[in-house]
Structure formats: structure tokens, C-alpha cells
Design an enzyme around this catalytic site. Sequence first.
Site, PDB file in Angstrom:
ATOM      1  N   LYS A 159       0.889  -1.200   0.039  1.00 36.29           N
ATOM      2  CA  LYS A 159      -0.040   0.211  -0.134  1.00 36.29           C
ATOM      3  C   LYS A 159       0.892   1.349   0.025  1.00 36.29           C
ATOM      4  O   LYS A 159       1.930   1.153   0.797  1.00 36.29           O
ATOM      5  CB  LYS A 159      -0.856   0.053   1.420  1.00 36.29           C
ATOM      6  CG  LYS A 159      -1.611   1.050   1.351  1.00 36.29           C
ATOM      7  CD  LYS A 159      -2.709   0.860   2.588  1.00 36.29           C
ATOM      8  CE  LYS A 159      -3.819   1.947   2.575  1.00 36.29           C
ATOM      9  NZ  LYS A 159      -4.542   1.771   3.828  1.00 36.29           N
TER      10      LYS A 159
ATOM     11  N   SER B  50      -9.696   1.931   2.977  1.00 40.64           N
ATOM     12  CA  SER B  50      -8.941   2.769   1.858  1.00 40.64           C
ATOM     13  C   SER B  50      -7.663   2.038   1.190  1.00 40.64           C
ATOM     14  O   SER B  50      -7.023   2.225   0.264  1.00 40.64           O
ATOM     15  CB  SER B  50      -8.048   3.697   2.759  1.00 40.64           C
ATOM     16  OG  SER B  50      -7.125   3.121   3.687  1.00 40.64           O
TER      17      SER B  50
ATOM     18  N   SER C 237      -9.958  -0.391   6.968  1.00 43.45           N
ATOM     19  CA  SER C 237      -9.381  -0.191   5.645  1.00 43.45           C
ATOM     20  C   SER C 237      -8.710  -1.476   5.175  1.00 43.45           C
ATOM     21  O   SER C 237      -8.232  -1.377   3.984  1.00 43.45           O
ATOM     22  CB  SER C 237      -8.367   0.966   5.800  1.00 43.45           C
ATOM     23  OG  SER C 237      -8.902   2.279   5.748  1.00 43.45           O
TER      24      SER C 237
END
Lengths: 492, 95
Positions: free
Chosen positions: A78, A158, A182
Site C-alpha cells: 500500500k 482505503s 481499511s
Amino acid sequence: MSLINDLTISQARKGLVEKKFSAEELVESFITEIESSKKLNSYISYNFESAIKEAKKSDIRIAKGDARDLEGIPIAIKDLFCTKGIKTTAASKMLYNFVPPYESTVTQNLLNAGSIFLGKTNLDEFAMGSSNETSFFGPCINPWKPIKEVHNYVPGGSSGGSAVAVSANLCLGAIGTDTGGSIRQPASFCGIIGLKPTYGRCSRWGIVAFASSLDQAGPMTRTVEDAAILLNNMAGYDSKDSTSVNKVVPNFEKSILKNINKLKFGIPKEYNLEDSNPEVKNLWEKGINLIRQGGGEVVDISLPHTKYALPSYYIIAPAEASSNLSRYDGVRYGHRVDGGSLEELYENTRGDGFGDEVKRRILIGTYVLSAGYYDAYYIKAQKIRTLIYKDFENVFKDIDVIFTPTTPNSAFPIDAKIDDPISMYMNDLLTVPANMAGLPAISIPSGKDNKGLPLGFQFIGKPFDESGLLNVASYFEEVCEFSDNKDEWWKS
Amino acid sequence: MTIERKTVEKISSLAKIKLKDKETSELTNDLSQIMEWIDQLNQIDTKNTPPLTGVIQTNLYQREDLISEDKKLEEILKNSPETTESFFVVPRVVD
């Protein structure tokens, strides 16, 4: 060759050691896949050249019989983890050109284990969002969508890019971060496994900070066993993070026993929402039957402050964010918009560099921390956090694990909720409480709704009982028999 | 609680974020809705409840503040929009 993209980390590890393919072949195969899957927008930046170089080194180690635990395993990171020499943007215009001079502890641990980074994945800007639509680099797209549907669907957020990269076989596994859901919510929307460990289990050092008392890194994978393998190589005490907990990290792979006999499962009535998708409720019922079939015990429980978790989260997380994001001033790194004075430079930079949702949250945070409102909002929310924490503490005296759906609904079309912040926040209704109490929680694919979109089961565990969660998840993974039948419509 | 436009102007100035007129209007509306939704927290009596600042129940570790990595000056300066010698450059703040 494309078949090796479907492998699990566990299978790939075996294949590499048995020399069925080389690490270089494995990496090349993923590069080809990623290049033909650009429509999904799952990666913000690629690390291909370095990945091939590292794969060659892995092949030498494997040949020498000197392979480390993740030797030659290509994974995705990420774009919130600082990676030394690799651009780290947090999906924000503010950091569009930032190249960290240091490596986050979690990614350093993964490098030390021999894994190879294919690139940095897309996310909501500064991890603020539940759909990956707030990214400065454009929305990431869910590989799952209803049959014959023209509109694209969100992957959740996210950590949307990591979920998509795992779901579409664009890496063997990925890592994400979870502040209010997330990791788990996008895992549920994309039909994969997502584990948020206990707060303090993985170091936060070098992760672009959002809400420091809630943020936690975790694995996103295609199988429960793979989640255990990645977590083994992420977790551990780190003196650079003052909230890192100095506890022995067990071998999580050994906890995959697929055995729930005599375990007590708490079913919280407050997670039965009126406006949940009826299929979510039906699947939950089915899951409760699966507990009994496996020899587990079903216990009705109550977590009375559940409904207050989300609104108090929307005080605490923005408050911490407004403080953490004050460092983006256009002086030391990132985007700058000049002004006549230093004050104007700050205001112009921050006005132009932050997107809508980030501004919204910084302003909420500034408001609830401002003179006259601090006690009424911020302290109030922290007191409610105590009540939520105690709710969990009480029920865990009598049960081993809590069982709920991961989300009230399946994935939704892009643009459906972006203009309605509260309706977007509702996505995290069932995931936020575990963050507020710092508890470990895992989402696994449980089935599909009538549109053919994945739904997830969530299990919440006692502090530092990731082993227990992985065992329970491995049982459900086997009995749910989730089938990944999506067609690869996105391939060019 | 309804948030007024002038409150948004004040907090955006505290947060050092310049907003366009349209943004201020939209944020006034958004923040009002969000704060009204948050106001449901007043349903709970928390008079005798202590606040929870973090979930770690053990003592936090402390360490000596020692240099573990150094000689990074150039790498650090490289990320700055404007530097001179070993300094970050900003508009003049004193006459």
C-alpha cells in the site's frame, strides 16, 4: 506461464524451492499481468526493474539452499508505507513526488524475509475513505462486478489497490493498513482475506500517519494460510514505535488447524442492522449454523455501545489526523504553492495539496480540538471509547471470538456515495468498533449476494489472539467454499 | 450542532488551509450534517467514565535518543521544494 499468478504464497514458496519455476520467471509473469490490467488502476507506481534484480538474487539464494521465509515472493505494498528510494505518495497531490530516505519497519521486515516488491498500490488519499475514490491518482476499480453491468464498482477502501491486486492475481499477497476497516472492508468487497492485527502487534514506524491511536498494518491475501505467512514476517516489537508491544510473536502458520470444536462464538445483537442487505443477514445465519456443525458453541451477546462507535470514531480519527497532517507545510517535502508570506505559502500549499475528504477531516479535527469544544467533543469521544472497550472486555470473559458480517452491504458503483459523506462513513459501521478497542479482526469471503458480488464474515478476537482468529478463519474458509468465478473483463 | 460559515472560515484559518468560496459553502453544509450526526453521542451519560487515550495496557517503552542512521542530509534535502546549502528556504519572515 500465466498459471503461476493463481498460486498462493504457500504454493509459490514450494514451487520456488522445488525449482518448478524461478523467482525471476514469477516476477516477469506478474509484470505481464499487471501491464495488461492497467484498467483496474490498482498500482500507483511500479518497482519492476528493481524487482527483477532482486528476483535474480533470490534465485541465487534458492540455488544455494539459503532461502529465507518469503524468498522470491512478489508482493504489493500500500502506498502509505515509506519505502526507501521508492516514491511514496499516500495517494495525495501533497506527496506526489516524495521519495523517502528510509524504510518503514514492516516493509523492512518483509524485505529481510526475502520478499520482492512489485510496486505501490492505490488507496484513498491519506487512507481517508471507504471506496478508493478519494485517491489523487484516480479511483481503483473492483475486478468484481455484476454480470453484464457497464458501470464499474468500487473495491472498498482505503486499502483498495492492495485488495484489487490480490483479487485480480496481480501479486501473490499485499499489505494494507486499517484505521477503521481499511483492510477488512476492501477485503470483503473484493472476495479476499484481510487481517487487522491487535494494535501494537506490527510497528507503525514509517507508515504515513493518519490516526495514530487506531492505525495498524496487516496482510491481505487469497488464503488464510497466506495471511498467517505474511503476518509472521510483518509482526514484532520495534523500539522506534512507542506503542509497539514487546510480546513473543507465535508461528501463525501453526495456528491453521481448521478446528472450532468447543470454541464459544459470541453473536452481538447490535450488529443486526435494520438496513443491512437481507443476503448479509441470511449468510450470517448460515454461518451460525456452520459454527454448530463444527462443534462450536453459539452464545448471544450484547455490545451495547456499538452504535456510538462510528460517531465517536469520527471525532477521534479526524482529531488525530488534523494533528498528524499539520506536517504537510510545503517546506520540507512534497507539494508547494508559493505565497507572498510564509503564512500564505502554508495556506496555499495545503489548500491546493489536500483533496476534499482530507480537508473535511482536518477541519472536523480542528473544530473538535478547538477551544470551547475540546471537552464537549474530543474528551466525550474518548470516554465513549472507554465504554466500547469495556463492552468487549466484558463479553470476552465468556466467549472466545465474536462473529459478525464485515460490512452491511456489498460493493457499490463508483460515484454512488462520494457526494454523501455520512452514507460513505456507514460502510465502516461493523469494522470500526474493533479499532476503537484495538482488537484483532479478520474478514474472509463468505459468499455472494444476488448480484454475484462477494460478501464477508468478520471475526473479532481477544487482544493478541491472531492465532485463534486464523484458526477459526481457516475452518470457515474450508466450509464456506467461496468460489472465485469472476471473468477477467479488465484484461487488455 | 449547525456549523456556520464563519466557523468554517475560522477553523480553516487555524488549520492553515485556504478554501475557495465554493469549498467553504460545501464544507459548511457537510460539517453541519456530520456534527449533527455526531451529536447523538449526547444520548450517553459519561459523567463518571474516564477517557481512553489508547488501548495499550502495558507500560510504553522508552529508549535513549541516540542517532541510529546519519549522513542523510542530501537525501532529506532532495525532497524539499527549495533549499540552499543545508537549509530549507521559505519566504522572508523578518525584515
